[in-house]
Write a protein that holds these residues in place. Structure first.
Motif, PDB file in Angstrom:
ATOM      1  N   GLY A 137      -1.938   0.417 -15.733  1.00  0.00           N
ATOM      2  CA  GLY A 137      -3.008  -0.320 -15.298  1.00  0.00           C
ATOM      3  C   GLY A 137      -2.971  -1.016 -15.214  1.00  0.00           C
ATOM      4  N   ALA A 138      -4.087  -1.326 -14.315  1.00  0.00           N
ATOM      5  CA  ALA A 138      -5.090  -2.870 -14.039  1.00  0.00           C
ATOM      6  C   ALA A 138      -6.546  -2.294 -14.448  1.00  0.00           C
ATOM      7  CB  ALA A 138      -4.358  -3.358 -12.779  1.00  0.00           C
ATOM      8  N   TYR A 139      -6.949  -3.700 -14.405  1.00  0.00           N
ATOM      9  CA  TYR A 139      -9.007  -3.642 -14.088  1.00  0.00           C
ATOM     10  C   TYR A 139      -9.448  -2.111 -14.524  1.00  0.00           C
ATOM     11  CZ  TYR A 139      -8.128  -7.477 -11.130  1.00  0.00           C
ATOM     12  OH  TYR A 139      -7.639  -8.596 -10.495  1.00  0.00           O
ATOM     13  N   GLY A 140      -9.067  -1.580 -15.943  1.00  0.00           N
ATOM     14  CA  GLY A 140      -9.161  -0.590 -16.781  1.00  0.00           C
ATOM     15  C   GLY A 140      -9.076   0.352 -16.207  1.00  0.00           C
ATOM     16  N   LYS A 141      -8.073   0.732 -15.267  1.00  0.00           N
ATOM     17  CA  LYS A 141      -8.216   2.103 -14.470  1.00  0.00           C
ATOM     18  C   LYS A 141      -6.312   2.353 -14.033  1.00  0.00           C
ATOM     19  CE  LYS A 141      -9.728   0.681 -10.554  1.00  0.00           C
ATOM     20  NZ  LYS A 141     -10.422   0.265  -9.832  1.00  0.00           N
ATOM     21  N   PRO A 142      -6.487   3.561 -13.613  1.00  0.00           N
ATOM     22  CA  PRO A 142      -4.329   3.211 -13.433  1.00  0.00           C
ATOM     23  C   PRO A 142      -4.506   2.599 -12.599  1.00  0.00           C
ATOM     24  CG  PRO A 142      -5.139   5.653 -14.067  1.00  0.00           C
ATOM     25  CD  PRO A 142      -6.624   4.745 -14.152  1.00  0.00           C
ATOM     26  N   LEU A 143      -2.514   2.457 -12.461  1.00  0.00           N
ATOM     27  CA  LEU A 143      -2.780   1.717 -11.312  1.00  0.00           C
ATOM     28  C   LEU A 143      -2.364   1.599  -9.661  1.00  0.00           C
ATOM     29  CD1 LEU A 143       0.898  -0.413 -12.242  1.00  0.00           C
ATOM     30  CD2 LEU A 143      -1.210  -0.730 -12.398  1.00  0.00           C
ATOM     31  N   LEU A 144      -2.768   0.761  -8.782  1.00  0.00           N
ATOM     32  CA  LEU A 144      -3.334   1.535  -8.274  1.00  0.00           C
ATOM     33  C   LEU A 144      -1.924   0.973  -7.253  1.00  0.00           C
ATOM     34  CD1 LEU A 144      -6.286  -0.989  -7.022  1.00  0.00           C
ATOM     35  CD2 LEU A 144      -6.296   1.654  -7.470  1.00  0.00           C
ATOM     36  N   ASN A 145      -2.141   2.194  -6.241  1.00  0.00           N
ATOM     37  CA  ASN A 145      -0.611   1.904  -5.533  1.00  0.00           C
ATOM     38  C   ASN A 145      -0.016   0.225  -5.375  1.00  0.00           C
ATOM     39  OD1 ASN A 145       0.441   4.086  -5.481  1.00  0.00           O
ATOM     40  ND2 ASN A 145      -0.035   4.856  -3.445  1.00  0.00           N
ATOM     41  N   GLN A 146      -0.282   0.013  -4.401  1.00  0.00           N
ATOM     42  CA  GLN A 146      -0.060  -1.611  -3.696  1.00  0.00           C
ATOM     43  C   GLN A 146      -0.126  -2.206  -5.459  1.00  0.00           C
ATOM     44  OE1 GLN A 146      -3.526   0.071  -3.171  1.00  0.00           O
ATOM     45  NE2 GLN A 146      -4.632  -1.662  -3.175  1.00  0.00           N
ATOM     46  N   PHE A 147      -0.502  -2.157  -6.410  1.00  0.00           N
ATOM     47  CA  PHE A 147       0.073  -2.833  -7.909  1.00  0.00           C
ATOM     48  C   PHE A 147       1.342  -1.931  -8.613  1.00  0.00           C
ATOM     49  CE2 PHE A 147      -4.449  -3.285  -8.940  1.00  0.00           C
ATOM     50  CZ  PHE A 147      -4.637  -4.426  -7.603  1.00  0.00           C
ATOM     51  N   GLY A 148       1.947  -1.477  -8.076  1.00  0.00           N
ATOM     52  CA  GLY A 148       3.003  -0.394  -8.467  1.00  0.00           C
ATOM     53  C   GLY A 148       2.751   0.580  -8.822  1.00  0.00           C
ATOM     54  N   ASN A 177       2.377  -8.854  -2.763  1.00  0.00           N
ATOM     55  CA  ASN A 177       3.460  -8.752  -2.311  1.00  0.00           C
ATOM     56  C   ASN A 177       4.112  -7.098  -2.939  1.00  0.00           C
ATOM     57  OD1 ASN A 177       4.011 -10.748  -0.479  1.00  0.00           O
ATOM     58  ND2 ASN A 177       4.211 -11.793  -2.813  1.00  0.00           N
ATOM     59  N   PHE A 178       4.789  -6.182  -1.487  1.00  0.00           N
ATOM     60  CA  PHE A 178       5.447  -4.745  -1.616  1.00  0.00           C
ATOM     61  C   PHE A 178       6.466  -4.664  -0.648  1.00  0.00           C
ATOM     62  CE2 PHE A 178       4.408  -0.593  -4.058  1.00  0.00           C
ATOM     63  CZ  PHE A 178       5.183  -0.842  -4.854  1.00  0.00           C
ATOM     64  N   TYR A 179       7.358  -5.465  -0.566  1.00  0.00           N
ATOM     65  CA  TYR A 179       8.116  -5.671   0.692  1.00  0.00           C
ATOM     66  C   TYR A 179       8.192  -3.671   1.061  1.00  0.00           C
ATOM     67  CZ  TYR A 179       7.743 -10.611   0.939  1.00  0.00           C
ATOM     68  OH  TYR A 179       7.522 -11.355   0.870  1.00  0.00           O
ATOM     69  N   GLU A 180       8.465  -3.028   0.553  1.00  0.00           N
ATOM     70  CA  GLU A 180       8.471  -1.791   1.113  1.00  0.00           C
ATOM     71  C   GLU A 180       7.756  -1.535   1.957  1.00  0.00           C
ATOM     72  OE1 GLU A 180       8.744  -2.698  -2.266  1.00  0.00           O
ATOM     73  OE2 GLU A 180      10.696  -2.125  -3.081  1.00  0.00           O
ATOM     74  N   PHE A 181       6.696  -1.823   1.456  1.00  0.00           N
ATOM     75  CA  PHE A 181       5.647  -1.445   2.807  1.00  0.00           C
ATOM     76  C   PHE A 181       5.403  -2.978   3.869  1.00  0.00           C
ATOM     77  CE2 PHE A 181       5.198   0.868  -1.070  1.00  0.00           C
ATOM     78  CZ  PHE A 181       4.664   2.149  -0.588  1.00  0.00           C
ATOM     79  N   GLY A 182       6.177  -3.451   3.732  1.00  0.00           N
ATOM     80  CA  GLY A 182       5.992  -4.260   4.556  1.00  0.00           C
ATOM     81  C   GLY A 182       5.856  -5.916   4.141  1.00  0.00           C
ATOM     82  N   GLY A 183       5.406  -7.154   5.504  1.00  0.00           N
ATOM     83  CA  GLY A 183       6.526  -8.039   4.343  1.00  0.00           C
ATOM     84  C   GLY A 183       4.949  -9.449   4.474  1.00  0.00           C
ATOM     85  N   ASP A 184       3.895  -8.389   4.618  1.00  0.00           N
ATOM     86  CA  ASP A 184       2.518  -9.474   5.096  1.00  0.00           C
ATOM     87  C   ASP A 184       1.715  -9.151   3.346  1.00  0.00           C
ATOM     88  OD1 ASP A 184       0.938  -6.968   5.321  1.00  0.00           O
ATOM     89  OD2 ASP A 184       1.574  -7.455   7.838  1.00  0.00           O
TER      90      ASP A 184
END
Ligand code: MTE
Length: 324
Positions: free
Chosen positions: A217-228, A88-95
């Motif tokens: 970060g998540a999963y041992g790396k810097p955050l991916l864009n979709q994670f915020g 969920n990241f409504y800045e990039f769409g609602g699906d």
């Protein structure tokens, strides 16, 4: 009690309106007709072209961080490839498939403005903040108000450390978090249904709780864009909408912030939003949750299983809807 539903149905996102099963069924139907890929391709065509991969903000050398083993899970981790394609990241769409569109988010450079009731307002570059406070990994549960859940290895630092850095004055009672606002980068911010930017808030007491975590970060790396990316919040005892992504501005205040979803539908999404199986959302039950990666349905736990750490925060509060 017969409550008047003031929010017109069109004013709420489909994802938050539609129970998850309907969503998945619709997808299954589209796929059975061979339309799934077509629908996705069409939506991809209609959206903006993805920029050439921008430089990520996070410093990979700081990851993976050492795990803080005090935070244990009662279930397996959600695989990264599932988590990274259901967001969920409504800045990039609602699906839920916004991960492609979210690649347009430019996170470098990224400054964070810290102000309001603090000794001295300041702006700090994300890179400096990430290097300043020691990072740790924590395994947290994540429970969306839509009744699905995940389990995630976040990396970050306690929100309390950021409060220490900010030096709020005694009059500050709340922290207001604000996301970026840039409709040219985030296609969803062109829509007229929502009041941008996304805003969330916590009390100073909640921010001091050991569980409140600033995620880099998540999963041992810097955050991916979709994670915020590059900086988001994780408040694992609250519904996921409180965990605001891509934070740009942090303001200490004596006024309770009105959050994004609360401003849109206060009868459905309250300020406190603590997870509770016994308090239904006006349009669906919260008694159970679906573990996204196993498909299992399990009972929801009060405070999402973190009651031991957080229940005392709410003991003295009366006349408030704590669980919505
Ligand atoms: N933050 C911003 N800026 N925009 C959003 O749309 N969605 C919220 C929250 N933070 C949202 C946000 C909701 S509804 C949820 S459930 C979680 O982010 C989803 O986080 P995830 O995509 O990492 O699972």
């Amino acid at each position: 009690m017969a409550a008047i539903h003031r929010t017109p149905a069109w004013a709420i996102s489909e994802a938050l309106v539609t129970p998850e099963t309907t969503f998945l069924n619709r997808r299954a139907i589209l796929q059975a007709w061979g339309l799934g890929a077509l629908a996705l391709a069409t939506s991809a065509r209609l959206s903006k072209p993805v920029h050439a991969a921008p430089l990520p903000a996070g410093n990979p050398a700081l990851y993976p961080a050492k795990q803080n083993t005090a935070y244990k899970l009662d279930r397996s981790l959600t695989p990264e490839e599932i988590n990274a394609k259901y967001n969920n990241f409504y800045e990039f769409g609602g699906d839920k498939e916004i991960w492609t569109e979210a690649q347009n988010l430019i996170t470098n450079p990224w400054d964070i403005e810290i102000g309001g009731m603090v000794e001295k307002p300041f702006i700090i570059a994300f890179a400096e903040l990430e290097a300043k406070i020691p990072l740790e990994e924590r395994l947290y549960r994540h429970r969306c108000v839509e009744a699905w859940s995940m389990t995630i290895p976040w990396t970050g630092f306690p929100l309390a450390k950021l409060v220490e850095l900010a030096k709020p004055t005694a009059s500050a009672k709340f922290i207001r978090f604000e996301t970026f606002y840039d409709p040219s980068m985030a296609s969803g911010q062109n829509g007229f249904l929502y009041t941008w930017p996304y805003v969330e808030g916590v009390t100073i007491a909640e921010a001091a709780n050991e569980l409140a975590f600033m995620v880099t970060g998540a999963y041992g790396k810097p955050l991916l864009n979709q994670f915020g990316a590059p900086l988001r919040l994780a408040l694992p005892w609250k519904y996921g909408f409180k965990s605001i992504k891509s934070i740009r501005k942090i303001t200490f205040t004596d006024e309770r912030p009105v959050s994004f979803w609360e401003g849109l539908a206060s009868n459905e999404y309250g300020f406190w939003a603590n997870v509770n199986p016994d308090v239904a959302h006006p349009r669906w039950s919260q008694a159970q949750e679906r573990i996204l990666h196993t498909g299992e349905t399990v009972p929801t736990q009060i405070f999402n299983g973190y009651g031991e750490q957080v229940a005392a925060l709410y003991a003295g509060i009366q006349g408030e809807e704590l669980y919505r």
